[in-house]
Design an enzyme around this catalytic site. Structure first.
Site, PDB file in Angstrom:
ATOM      1  N   ASP A  33       0.820  -1.213   0.000  1.00 55.24           N
ATOM      2  CA  ASP A  33       0.000   0.000   0.000  1.00 55.24           C
ATOM      3  C   ASP A  33       0.856   1.267   0.000  1.00 55.24           C
ATOM      4  O   ASP A  33       0.680   2.151   0.842  1.00 55.24           O
ATOM      5  CB  ASP A  33      -0.920   0.018   1.223  1.00 55.24           C
ATOM      6  N   GLU A 198     -11.259   1.023  -1.985  1.00 56.20           N
ATOM      7  CA  GLU A 198     -10.540   1.329  -0.753  1.00 56.20           C
ATOM      8  C   GLU A 198      -9.319   2.182  -1.088  1.00 56.20           C
ATOM      9  O   GLU A 198      -9.185   2.692  -2.201  1.00 56.20           O
ATOM     10  CB  GLU A 198     -10.114   0.016  -0.065  1.00 56.20           C
TER      11      GLU A 198
END
Length: 528
Positions: A33, A198
Protein backbone atom coordinates in the site's frame (compact mmCIF):
# COMPACT_ATOMS: atom_id res chain seq x y z
CA UNK A 1 26.69 -1.96 -12.93
CA UNK A 2 25.57 -3.28 -9.55
CA UNK A 3 22.85 -1.82 -7.38
CA UNK A 4 24.22 -0.99 -3.93
CA UNK A 5 22.36 -0.51 -0.68
CA UNK A 6 23.17 2.35 1.68
CA UNK A 7 25.84 0.19 3.35
CA UNK A 8 27.60 -0.36 0.03
CA UNK A 9 26.59 -4.01 -0.33
CA UNK A 10 25.47 -5.40 -3.71
CA UNK A 11 21.69 -5.68 -3.92
CA UNK A 12 19.98 -8.73 -5.45
CA UNK A 13 17.43 -6.50 -7.23
CA UNK A 14 18.31 -3.65 -9.62
CA UNK A 15 15.48 -1.59 -11.14
CA UNK A 16 17.83 1.07 -12.56
CA UNK A 17 19.24 -0.36 -15.79
CA UNK A 18 22.10 2.14 -15.93
CA UNK A 19 21.15 3.28 -19.45
CA UNK A 20 18.51 5.89 -18.65
CA UNK A 21 15.77 3.30 -18.26
CA UNK A 22 14.28 1.41 -15.32
CA UNK A 23 12.43 -1.87 -15.00
CA UNK A 24 9.50 -2.76 -12.78
CA UNK A 25 9.09 -3.38 -9.98
CA UNK A 26 11.19 -0.57 -8.58
CA UNK A 27 11.00 -2.32 -5.19
CA UNK A 28 10.76 -6.11 -5.34
CA UNK A 29 9.87 -6.18 -1.67
CA UNK A 30 6.72 -6.08 0.42
CA UNK A 31 6.20 -2.34 0.80
CA UNK A 32 2.47 -2.80 0.84
CA UNK A 33 0.00 0.00 0.00
CA UNK A 34 2.74 2.52 -0.87
CA UNK A 35 2.23 6.26 -0.76
CA UNK A 36 4.75 8.87 -1.93
CA UNK A 37 5.15 12.61 -1.54
CA UNK A 38 7.53 15.04 -3.29
CA UNK A 39 9.10 17.82 -1.26
CA UNK A 40 11.39 19.91 -3.43
CA UNK A 41 13.87 17.53 -5.07
CA UNK A 42 13.25 14.73 -2.57
CA UNK A 43 10.71 11.92 -2.55
CA UNK A 44 9.50 10.05 0.53
CA UNK A 45 7.54 6.81 0.64
CA UNK A 46 5.73 5.02 3.43
CA UNK A 47 3.84 1.72 3.46
CA UNK A 48 1.72 -0.57 5.60
CA UNK A 49 3.55 -2.45 8.34
CA UNK A 50 0.62 -4.15 10.11
CA UNK A 51 1.82 -5.62 13.44
CA UNK A 52 5.55 -5.66 12.70
CA UNK A 53 7.78 -3.42 14.81
CA UNK A 54 9.26 -0.91 14.07
CA UNK A 55 6.42 0.21 11.81
CA UNK A 56 5.59 2.77 9.13
CA UNK A 57 8.81 2.57 7.09
CA UNK A 58 10.17 5.80 5.59
CA UNK A 59 12.03 5.46 2.29
CA UNK A 60 13.83 8.22 0.39
CA UNK A 61 14.66 8.70 -3.28
CA UNK A 62 15.93 11.43 -5.56
CA UNK A 63 14.62 9.93 -8.81
CA UNK A 64 11.61 7.67 -7.95
CA UNK A 65 13.58 4.57 -9.04
CA UNK A 66 16.42 4.18 -6.55
CA UNK A 67 15.13 3.96 -2.98
CA UNK A 68 16.77 3.75 0.45
CA UNK A 69 15.13 2.90 3.76
CA UNK A 70 15.96 5.78 6.14
CA UNK A 71 13.65 5.51 9.14
CA UNK A 72 10.46 4.21 10.75
CA UNK A 73 7.80 6.55 12.09
CA UNK A 74 6.73 4.06 14.78
CA UNK A 75 9.54 2.77 16.98
CA UNK A 76 7.22 1.02 19.42
CA UNK A 77 3.50 0.45 19.19
CA UNK A 78 1.91 2.27 22.15
CA UNK A 79 -1.42 0.44 21.91
CA UNK A 80 -2.18 -2.48 24.25
CA UNK A 81 -1.58 -6.06 23.10
CA UNK A 82 1.65 -5.54 21.17
CA UNK A 83 3.77 -7.50 23.63
CA UNK A 84 2.83 -10.45 21.42
CA UNK A 85 2.19 -10.82 17.67
CA UNK A 86 -0.88 -9.12 16.23
CA UNK A 87 -0.88 -10.73 12.81
CA UNK A 88 -2.74 -8.65 10.22
CA UNK A 89 -3.65 -5.88 12.66
CA UNK A 90 -2.04 -2.51 13.38
CA UNK A 91 -0.90 -0.22 10.57
CA UNK A 92 -3.04 -0.41 7.42
CA UNK A 93 -2.61 1.66 4.21
CA UNK A 94 -1.01 4.97 5.26
CA UNK A 95 -0.88 8.31 3.47
CA UNK A 96 2.11 10.66 3.67
CA UNK A 97 1.78 14.40 3.02
CA UNK A 98 3.78 17.60 3.48
CA UNK A 99 1.89 20.60 4.83
CA UNK A 100 2.70 23.72 6.85
CA UNK A 101 6.39 22.82 7.09
CA UNK A 102 5.73 19.34 8.46
CA UNK A 103 5.39 15.77 7.25
CA UNK A 104 2.16 13.98 8.13
CA UNK A 105 1.26 10.30 8.06
CA UNK A 106 -2.31 9.15 8.57
CA UNK A 107 -3.22 5.47 8.73
CA UNK A 108 -6.15 3.33 9.75
CA UNK A 109 -6.04 0.76 12.52
CA UNK A 110 -9.07 -1.40 11.70
CA UNK A 111 -9.70 -2.18 15.37
CA UNK A 112 -9.18 1.34 16.75
CA UNK A 113 -9.70 4.11 14.20
CA UNK A 114 -7.84 6.75 12.22
CA UNK A 115 -4.35 7.53 13.54
CA UNK A 116 -1.83 10.30 12.80
CA UNK A 117 1.83 11.09 13.40
CA UNK A 118 3.90 14.07 12.26
CA UNK A 119 7.52 15.21 12.02
CA UNK A 120 9.61 18.13 10.81
CA UNK A 121 12.29 15.76 9.48
CA UNK A 122 11.19 12.42 7.97
CA UNK A 123 14.54 10.90 8.98
CA UNK A 124 14.14 12.16 12.54
CA UNK A 125 11.76 11.53 15.40
CA UNK A 126 8.05 11.29 14.70
CA UNK A 127 5.38 12.33 17.19
CA UNK A 128 3.45 9.92 19.35
CA UNK A 129 0.54 8.35 17.50
CA UNK A 130 -2.60 10.45 17.85
CA UNK A 131 -6.13 9.06 17.55
CA UNK A 132 -7.88 11.39 15.08
CA UNK A 133 -11.17 9.50 14.96
CA UNK A 134 -12.21 6.46 16.92
CA UNK A 135 -14.13 3.86 14.96
CA UNK A 136 -13.86 0.15 14.28
CA UNK A 137 -13.42 -0.50 10.56
CA UNK A 138 -12.26 3.00 9.58
CA UNK A 139 -9.24 2.51 7.30
CA UNK A 140 -7.10 3.97 4.52
CA UNK A 141 -7.35 7.67 5.49
CA UNK A 142 -5.84 10.42 3.37
CA UNK A 143 -5.76 14.09 4.45
CA UNK A 144 -6.13 17.00 2.07
CA UNK A 145 -5.52 20.69 2.76
CA UNK A 146 -7.21 23.00 0.28
CA UNK A 147 -5.92 26.34 -1.04
CA UNK A 148 -8.16 28.29 1.38
CA UNK A 149 -6.75 26.47 4.42
CA UNK A 150 -9.72 24.18 4.95
CA UNK A 151 -8.91 20.52 5.54
CA UNK A 152 -10.58 17.28 4.56
CA UNK A 153 -10.03 13.57 4.99
CA UNK A 154 -11.19 10.70 2.79
CA UNK A 155 -11.33 7.13 4.08
CA UNK A 156 -12.61 3.64 3.37
CA UNK A 157 -14.04 0.80 5.46
CA UNK A 158 -12.68 -2.61 6.44
CA UNK A 159 -15.24 -5.26 5.53
CA UNK A 160 -13.93 -7.64 8.20
CA UNK A 161 -14.83 -5.12 10.92
CA UNK A 162 -17.73 -3.11 9.46
CA UNK A 163 -19.33 -5.30 6.82
CA UNK A 164 -18.67 -2.52 4.27
CA UNK A 165 -16.12 -2.68 1.44
CA UNK A 166 -17.50 -0.56 -1.40
CA UNK A 167 -17.87 2.88 0.20
CA UNK A 168 -15.65 5.98 0.41
CA UNK A 169 -16.43 8.96 2.63
CA UNK A 170 -15.04 12.52 2.69
CA UNK A 171 -15.15 14.47 5.98
CA UNK A 172 -14.07 17.89 7.10
CA UNK A 173 -10.98 17.83 9.30
CA UNK A 174 -9.54 20.42 11.63
CA UNK A 175 -6.61 22.17 9.89
CA UNK A 176 -4.23 20.89 12.60
CA UNK A 177 -5.11 17.31 11.62
CA UNK A 178 -6.16 16.42 15.17
CA UNK A 179 -9.85 15.60 14.68
CA UNK A 180 -12.65 15.15 12.18
CA UNK A 181 -15.42 17.72 12.37
CA UNK A 182 -18.49 15.86 11.08
CA UNK A 183 -19.74 12.72 9.39
CA UNK A 184 -19.16 14.12 5.91
CA UNK A 185 -20.46 12.66 2.67
CA UNK A 186 -20.31 9.27 0.99
CA UNK A 187 -18.75 9.96 -2.43
CA UNK A 188 -19.11 6.46 -3.91
CA UNK A 189 -21.12 3.39 -2.95
CA UNK A 190 -21.50 1.26 -6.04
CA UNK A 191 -20.98 -2.46 -5.30
CA UNK A 192 -22.11 -3.48 -8.78
CA UNK A 193 -19.36 -1.55 -10.59
CA UNK A 194 -16.74 -1.44 -7.84
CA UNK A 195 -17.37 -4.46 -5.57
CA UNK A 196 -14.44 -3.43 -3.41
CA UNK A 197 -13.11 0.13 -3.27
CA UNK A 198 -10.54 1.33 -0.75
CA UNK A 199 -7.14 3.02 -0.33
CA UNK A 200 -8.29 6.51 -1.48
CA UNK A 201 -5.81 9.33 -2.08
CA UNK A 202 -7.11 12.90 -2.49
CA UNK A 203 -5.57 15.58 -4.73
CA UNK A 204 -6.50 18.81 -6.54
CA UNK A 205 -5.55 19.78 -10.08
CA UNK A 206 -7.03 22.82 -11.76
CA UNK A 207 -10.74 23.03 -11.02
CA UNK A 208 -11.10 19.36 -10.07
CA UNK A 209 -10.73 17.44 -6.85
CA UNK A 210 -9.53 13.89 -7.53
CA UNK A 211 -9.74 10.75 -5.45
CA UNK A 212 -7.53 7.93 -6.69
CA UNK A 213 -8.89 4.64 -5.35
CA UNK A 214 -8.14 0.97 -5.99
CA UNK A 215 -11.12 -1.26 -6.64
CA UNK A 216 -11.87 -4.91 -7.35
CA UNK A 217 -9.66 -6.52 -4.71
CA UNK A 218 -5.95 -6.97 -4.08
CA UNK A 219 -5.18 -9.82 -6.47
CA UNK A 220 -7.37 -8.97 -9.47
CA UNK A 221 -8.36 -5.33 -9.06
CA UNK A 222 -7.88 -2.11 -11.00
CA UNK A 223 -7.24 1.58 -10.40
CA UNK A 224 -10.20 3.93 -10.33
CA UNK A 225 -10.11 7.74 -10.33
CA UNK A 226 -13.02 9.88 -9.14
CA UNK A 227 -13.30 13.62 -9.77
CA UNK A 228 -15.58 16.49 -8.79
CA UNK A 229 -15.61 20.28 -8.65
CA UNK A 230 -16.22 20.25 -4.89
CA UNK A 231 -14.61 18.11 -2.18
CA UNK A 232 -17.99 16.57 -1.32
CA UNK A 233 -18.92 15.90 -4.92
CA UNK A 234 -20.88 14.82 -6.82
CA UNK A 235 -18.08 12.64 -8.23
CA UNK A 236 -17.81 10.88 -11.56
CA UNK A 237 -15.42 7.95 -11.92
CA UNK A 238 -13.31 6.19 -14.51
CA UNK A 239 -11.07 3.09 -14.54
CA UNK A 240 -7.59 4.22 -15.57
CA UNK A 241 -5.30 1.17 -15.03
CA UNK A 242 -5.86 -2.58 -15.31
CA UNK A 243 -3.84 -5.75 -15.84
CA UNK A 244 -4.97 -6.33 -19.41
CA UNK A 245 -2.59 -8.63 -21.25
CA UNK A 246 0.34 -8.01 -18.90
CA UNK A 247 1.69 -10.30 -16.14
CA UNK A 248 1.07 -7.58 -13.53
CA UNK A 249 -2.08 -8.65 -11.72
CA UNK A 250 -4.22 -6.21 -9.75
CA UNK A 251 -2.27 -3.02 -10.50
CA UNK A 252 -3.69 -0.48 -8.08
CA UNK A 253 -3.39 1.49 -4.83
CA UNK A 254 -0.59 3.95 -4.64
CA UNK A 255 0.34 7.53 -5.32
CA UNK A 256 0.34 10.22 -7.98
CA UNK A 257 3.55 12.26 -7.96
CA UNK A 258 4.06 15.40 -10.06
CA UNK A 259 7.64 16.44 -10.78
CA UNK A 260 9.15 19.91 -11.05
CA UNK A 261 9.62 19.08 -14.76
CA UNK A 262 5.84 18.74 -15.11
CA UNK A 263 5.88 14.96 -15.56
CA UNK A 264 3.37 12.83 -13.66
CA UNK A 265 4.06 9.33 -12.31
CA UNK A 266 1.99 6.74 -10.48
CA UNK A 267 3.11 4.18 -7.91
CA UNK A 268 1.09 1.04 -7.27
CA UNK A 269 1.58 -2.41 -5.86
CA UNK A 270 1.25 -5.90 -7.30
CA UNK A 271 0.28 -8.76 -5.03
CA UNK A 272 2.89 -11.41 -5.81
CA UNK A 273 2.12 -14.30 -3.49
CA UNK A 274 5.05 -15.06 -1.15
CA UNK A 275 6.90 -11.90 -2.19
CA UNK A 276 4.08 -9.76 -0.83
CA UNK A 277 2.93 -6.50 -2.39
CA UNK A 278 5.79 -5.24 -4.54
CA UNK A 279 6.02 -1.68 -5.88
CA UNK A 280 5.73 -0.60 -9.53
CA UNK A 281 6.15 2.82 -11.13
CA UNK A 282 4.03 3.86 -14.11
CA UNK A 283 4.38 6.88 -16.41
CA UNK A 284 1.23 8.99 -16.24
CA UNK A 285 -0.26 11.68 -18.46
CA UNK A 286 -3.36 13.85 -18.50
CA UNK A 287 -5.91 13.93 -21.30
CA UNK A 288 -7.42 17.09 -22.72
CA UNK A 289 -10.54 16.20 -20.72
CA UNK A 290 -8.50 16.30 -17.48
CA UNK A 291 -8.44 12.56 -16.78
CA UNK A 292 -5.20 10.75 -15.89
CA UNK A 293 -3.90 7.86 -17.99
CA UNK A 294 -1.34 5.43 -16.59
CA UNK A 295 1.06 2.96 -18.14
CA UNK A 296 0.32 2.37 -21.80
CA UNK A 297 -2.97 1.61 -23.53
CA UNK A 298 -1.95 -1.60 -25.29
CA UNK A 299 -5.38 -2.74 -26.48
CA UNK A 300 -6.78 0.70 -27.33
CA UNK A 301 -9.73 0.58 -24.93
CA UNK A 302 -8.79 3.84 -23.21
CA UNK A 303 -7.50 2.11 -20.06
CA UNK A 304 -3.79 1.91 -19.33
CA UNK A 305 -1.85 -1.29 -18.66
CA UNK A 306 1.38 -1.59 -16.65
CA UNK A 307 4.74 -1.14 -18.37
CA UNK A 308 7.64 -3.50 -17.73
CA UNK A 309 10.32 -0.94 -18.60
CA UNK A 310 10.39 2.78 -19.31
CA UNK A 311 12.61 5.83 -19.49
CA UNK A 312 13.48 7.12 -16.04
CA UNK A 313 11.65 10.16 -14.64
CA UNK A 314 12.97 13.59 -15.57
CA UNK A 315 14.15 14.84 -12.19
CA UNK A 316 16.76 17.22 -13.57
CA UNK A 317 19.81 15.17 -12.66
CA UNK A 318 21.43 11.76 -12.34
CA UNK A 319 21.70 9.96 -9.03
CA UNK A 320 23.53 6.85 -7.79
CA UNK A 321 21.97 3.44 -8.14
CA UNK A 322 20.70 2.40 -4.71
CA UNK A 323 18.52 -0.11 -2.88
CA UNK A 324 17.25 -0.66 0.67
CA UNK A 325 19.78 -2.31 2.97
CA UNK A 326 19.39 -6.07 3.42
CA UNK A 327 22.80 -7.29 4.66
CA UNK A 328 23.99 -6.62 8.22
CA UNK A 329 27.46 -7.18 9.67
CA UNK A 330 26.18 -6.28 13.17
CA UNK A 331 29.06 -3.84 13.60
CA UNK A 332 26.85 -1.08 15.00
CA UNK A 333 25.25 -0.78 18.42
CA UNK A 334 21.86 -0.57 16.64
CA UNK A 335 20.07 -3.03 14.41
CA UNK A 336 19.81 -2.18 10.73
CA UNK A 337 16.57 -0.53 9.65
CA UNK A 338 15.58 -3.58 7.61
CA UNK A 339 14.89 -5.64 10.73
CA UNK A 340 11.47 -5.97 12.32
CA UNK A 341 10.19 -7.94 15.29
CA UNK A 342 6.80 -9.62 15.56
CA UNK A 343 5.95 -7.48 18.60
CA UNK A 344 7.35 -4.65 20.67
CA UNK A 345 10.94 -5.76 21.38
CA UNK A 346 12.31 -6.26 24.88
CA UNK A 347 15.91 -5.41 25.82
CA UNK A 348 16.48 -8.94 27.10
CA UNK A 349 15.89 -10.44 23.66
CA UNK A 350 19.17 -9.32 22.12
CA UNK A 351 22.44 -7.43 22.46
CA UNK A 352 24.82 -5.80 20.01
CA UNK A 353 27.36 -4.77 22.65
CA UNK A 354 28.14 -7.88 24.70
CA UNK A 355 30.33 -9.21 21.89
CA UNK A 356 31.61 -6.60 19.48
CA UNK A 357 30.66 -7.25 15.86
CA UNK A 358 28.03 -9.84 16.68
CA UNK A 359 24.30 -9.98 17.24
CA UNK A 360 23.57 -11.97 20.38
CA UNK A 361 20.09 -13.45 20.54
CA UNK A 362 19.07 -14.81 23.93
CA UNK A 363 17.05 -18.01 23.64
CA UNK A 364 13.39 -17.29 24.41
CA UNK A 365 10.70 -19.81 25.36
CA UNK A 366 7.74 -20.48 23.12
CA UNK A 367 4.52 -18.70 23.90
CA UNK A 368 2.70 -20.71 26.56
CA UNK A 369 0.66 -23.48 25.01
CA UNK A 370 2.31 -23.14 21.57
CA UNK A 371 4.70 -25.57 19.88
CA UNK A 372 4.97 -23.36 16.77
CA UNK A 373 7.08 -20.28 16.11
CA UNK A 374 4.18 -18.51 14.42
CA UNK A 375 3.19 -16.70 17.62
CA UNK A 376 6.77 -16.08 18.76
CA UNK A 377 7.28 -12.34 19.35
CA UNK A 378 11.11 -12.50 19.32
CA UNK A 379 11.68 -13.51 15.70
CA UNK A 380 13.97 -10.97 14.00
CA UNK A 381 12.82 -10.74 10.38
CA UNK A 382 13.12 -8.72 7.18
CA UNK A 383 11.32 -8.67 3.83
CA UNK A 384 12.27 -10.81 0.84
CA UNK A 385 14.32 -8.25 -1.17
CA UNK A 386 14.24 -9.77 -4.66
CA UNK A 387 12.79 -12.39 -6.96
CA UNK A 388 15.76 -14.66 -6.23
CA UNK A 389 18.55 -14.24 -3.71
CA UNK A 390 20.65 -16.05 -1.16
CA UNK A 391 21.26 -15.16 2.45
CA UNK A 392 24.13 -16.47 4.54
CA UNK A 393 24.92 -16.06 8.21
CA UNK A 394 27.63 -17.27 10.58
CA UNK A 395 26.41 -18.77 13.85
CA UNK A 396 28.57 -19.25 16.96
CA UNK A 397 26.63 -21.67 19.15
CA UNK A 398 29.04 -21.82 22.10
CA UNK A 399 26.49 -20.04 24.31
CA UNK A 400 23.64 -22.46 23.61
CA UNK A 401 22.79 -24.81 26.44
CA UNK A 402 20.94 -28.10 26.29
CA UNK A 403 17.47 -27.68 24.85
CA UNK A 404 18.38 -24.48 22.96
CA UNK A 405 18.19 -24.00 19.23
CA UNK A 406 19.06 -21.07 17.00
CA UNK A 407 19.27 -20.44 13.30
CA UNK A 408 18.02 -19.05 10.02
CA UNK A 409 14.29 -18.98 9.27
CA UNK A 410 12.05 -18.36 6.24
CA UNK A 411 8.77 -17.30 7.77
CA UNK A 412 5.10 -17.19 6.77
CA UNK A 413 1.93 -19.18 7.43
CA UNK A 414 4.30 -22.08 6.70
CA UNK A 415 7.92 -21.72 7.72
CA UNK A 416 11.22 -23.56 7.49
CA UNK A 417 14.31 -23.07 9.65
CA UNK A 418 17.85 -24.42 9.48
CA UNK A 419 19.01 -24.49 13.08
CA UNK A 420 21.76 -25.56 15.43
CA UNK A 421 20.12 -27.58 18.21
CA UNK A 422 22.01 -28.23 21.45
CA UNK A 423 21.27 -31.68 22.85
CA UNK A 424 20.38 -31.76 26.57
CA UNK A 425 22.52 -34.90 26.88
CA UNK A 426 25.50 -33.22 25.22
CA UNK A 427 26.53 -32.72 21.62
CA UNK A 428 24.50 -30.96 18.97
CA UNK A 429 22.63 -31.43 15.74
CA UNK A 430 21.96 -29.39 12.64
CA UNK A 431 18.25 -29.62 11.94
CA UNK A 432 15.80 -28.52 9.28
CA UNK A 433 12.52 -27.77 10.98
CA UNK A 434 9.23 -27.05 9.26
CA UNK A 435 6.13 -25.62 10.84
CA UNK A 436 2.91 -23.73 10.42
CA UNK A 437 0.55 -21.77 12.64
CA UNK A 438 0.01 -24.70 15.02
CA UNK A 439 2.85 -27.21 14.95
CA UNK A 440 6.46 -27.86 14.02
CA UNK A 441 8.51 -30.94 13.14
CA UNK A 442 12.11 -31.93 12.41
CA UNK A 443 12.37 -33.16 8.80
CA UNK A 444 16.18 -33.56 8.59
CA UNK A 445 19.12 -33.65 10.98
CA UNK A 446 22.79 -34.57 11.27
CA UNK A 447 25.19 -34.64 14.19
CA UNK A 448 27.90 -32.02 14.44
CA UNK A 449 30.85 -31.38 16.71
CA UNK A 450 31.34 -27.84 15.44
CA UNK A 451 30.34 -24.87 17.55
CA UNK A 452 30.60 -22.39 14.69
CA UNK A 453 28.60 -23.07 11.52
CA UNK A 454 27.53 -21.33 8.35
CA UNK A 455 23.84 -21.35 7.45
CA UNK A 456 22.47 -20.42 4.04
CA UNK A 457 19.03 -20.13 2.45
CA UNK A 458 18.62 -19.77 -1.31
CA UNK A 459 15.35 -18.39 -2.68
CA UNK A 460 14.67 -18.93 -6.37
CA UNK A 461 12.06 -17.60 -8.78
CA UNK A 462 8.67 -18.66 -7.46
CA UNK A 463 9.86 -18.44 -3.82
CA UNK A 464 11.16 -22.03 -3.82
CA UNK A 465 13.81 -22.30 -1.13
CA UNK A 466 16.74 -24.59 -0.38
CA UNK A 467 19.03 -24.68 2.63
CA UNK A 468 22.78 -25.20 2.88
CA UNK A 469 25.16 -25.59 5.81
CA UNK A 470 28.87 -25.45 6.42
CA UNK A 471 30.15 -27.14 9.55
CA UNK A 472 33.45 -28.90 8.89
CA UNK A 473 34.74 -27.78 5.51
CA UNK A 474 35.23 -24.91 3.11
CA UNK A 475 32.15 -25.61 1.03
CA UNK A 476 28.47 -25.51 1.85
CA UNK A 477 26.45 -28.72 1.62
CA UNK A 478 22.83 -28.77 0.55
CA UNK A 479 20.26 -30.08 3.02
CA UNK A 480 18.91 -33.18 1.30
CA UNK A 481 15.24 -32.30 1.43
CA UNK A 482 12.63 -31.16 -1.13
CA UNK A 483 12.57 -27.43 -1.75
CA UNK A 484 10.44 -25.43 0.66
CA UNK A 485 7.68 -23.27 -0.82
CA UNK A 486 7.67 -19.95 1.01
CA UNK A 487 4.23 -18.54 1.78
CA UNK A 488 2.55 -15.32 2.81
CA UNK A 489 1.46 -14.57 6.33
CA UNK A 490 -1.52 -12.41 7.34
CA UNK A 491 -1.52 -9.57 4.74
CA UNK A 492 2.27 -9.69 4.41
CA UNK A 493 4.81 -11.53 2.27
CA UNK A 494 7.31 -14.12 3.45
CA UNK A 495 10.23 -12.95 5.58
CA UNK A 496 13.75 -14.14 6.25
CA UNK A 497 15.53 -13.81 9.56
CA UNK A 498 17.00 -15.19 12.76
CA UNK A 499 15.86 -16.57 16.08
CA UNK A 500 16.99 -18.35 19.24
CA UNK A 501 14.64 -20.50 21.26
CA UNK A 502 14.72 -22.60 24.41
CA UNK A 503 12.51 -25.54 25.29
CA UNK A 504 12.60 -24.45 28.92
CA UNK A 505 10.10 -22.07 30.49
CA UNK A 506 12.59 -19.25 31.00
CA UNK A 507 15.13 -17.61 28.71
CA UNK A 508 18.45 -19.40 28.97
CA UNK A 509 21.48 -19.56 26.70
CA UNK A 510 22.30 -17.46 23.66
CA UNK A 511 23.57 -17.58 20.08
CA UNK A 512 25.94 -15.14 18.39
CA UNK A 513 25.37 -14.23 14.73
CA UNK A 514 27.75 -12.47 12.36
CA UNK A 515 27.83 -11.37 8.72
CA UNK A 516 24.22 -11.71 7.65
CA UNK A 517 24.66 -11.22 3.90
CA UNK A 518 21.98 -10.97 1.24
CA UNK A 519 23.11 -11.19 -2.38
CA UNK A 520 22.26 -12.56 -5.79
CA UNK A 521 21.88 -16.31 -6.05
CA UNK A 522 24.86 -17.39 -8.12
CA UNK A 523 23.84 -20.91 -9.15
CA UNK A 524 26.90 -22.25 -7.35
CA UNK A 525 25.61 -22.07 -3.81
CA UNK A 526 28.13 -24.50 -2.32
CA UNK A 527 30.88 -21.91 -2.64
CA UNK A 528 31.64 -19.88 0.45
Amino acid sequence: MKSLDRAGNPSPWRPDQGNGHYRNPVLHADYSDPDVVRVGDDFYMTASSFGHIPGLPILHSKDLVNWSLINHAIVRMPLPGYDKPQHGKGVWAPSIRYHDGRYWIFYGDPDVGIMMTTAEDPAGEWSEIHLVQEGKGLIDPCPFWDDDGSAYLVHAYAHSRSGIKHRLRVRRMSPDGMKLLHEGTVIIDDPARHPTIEGPKMYKRGKYYYVFAPAGGVEEGWQTVLRAEHPFGPYEDRIVLKQGNTPVNGPHQGAWVELASGQSWFFHFQHKDAYGRIVHLQPMEWTQEDWPTMGTDIDGDGIGEPVQEAEKPDVGGHYPIAAPVASDGFDSDRLGLQWQWQANPKPEWYSLTERTGYLRLFAQPNLEGSSSLYESPSLLLQKFPALSFRTTVRLDAAGLTGGNQAGLILFGYHYAALVYSADPAGGAQLQLRRGDTEREEVVWQRRTNAEAVGLRAVVRDGALCDFYYRADGEKFERVDQPSFQATVSKWVGAKVGLYARTTENVARGYADFDDFTVEEATGNEEEG
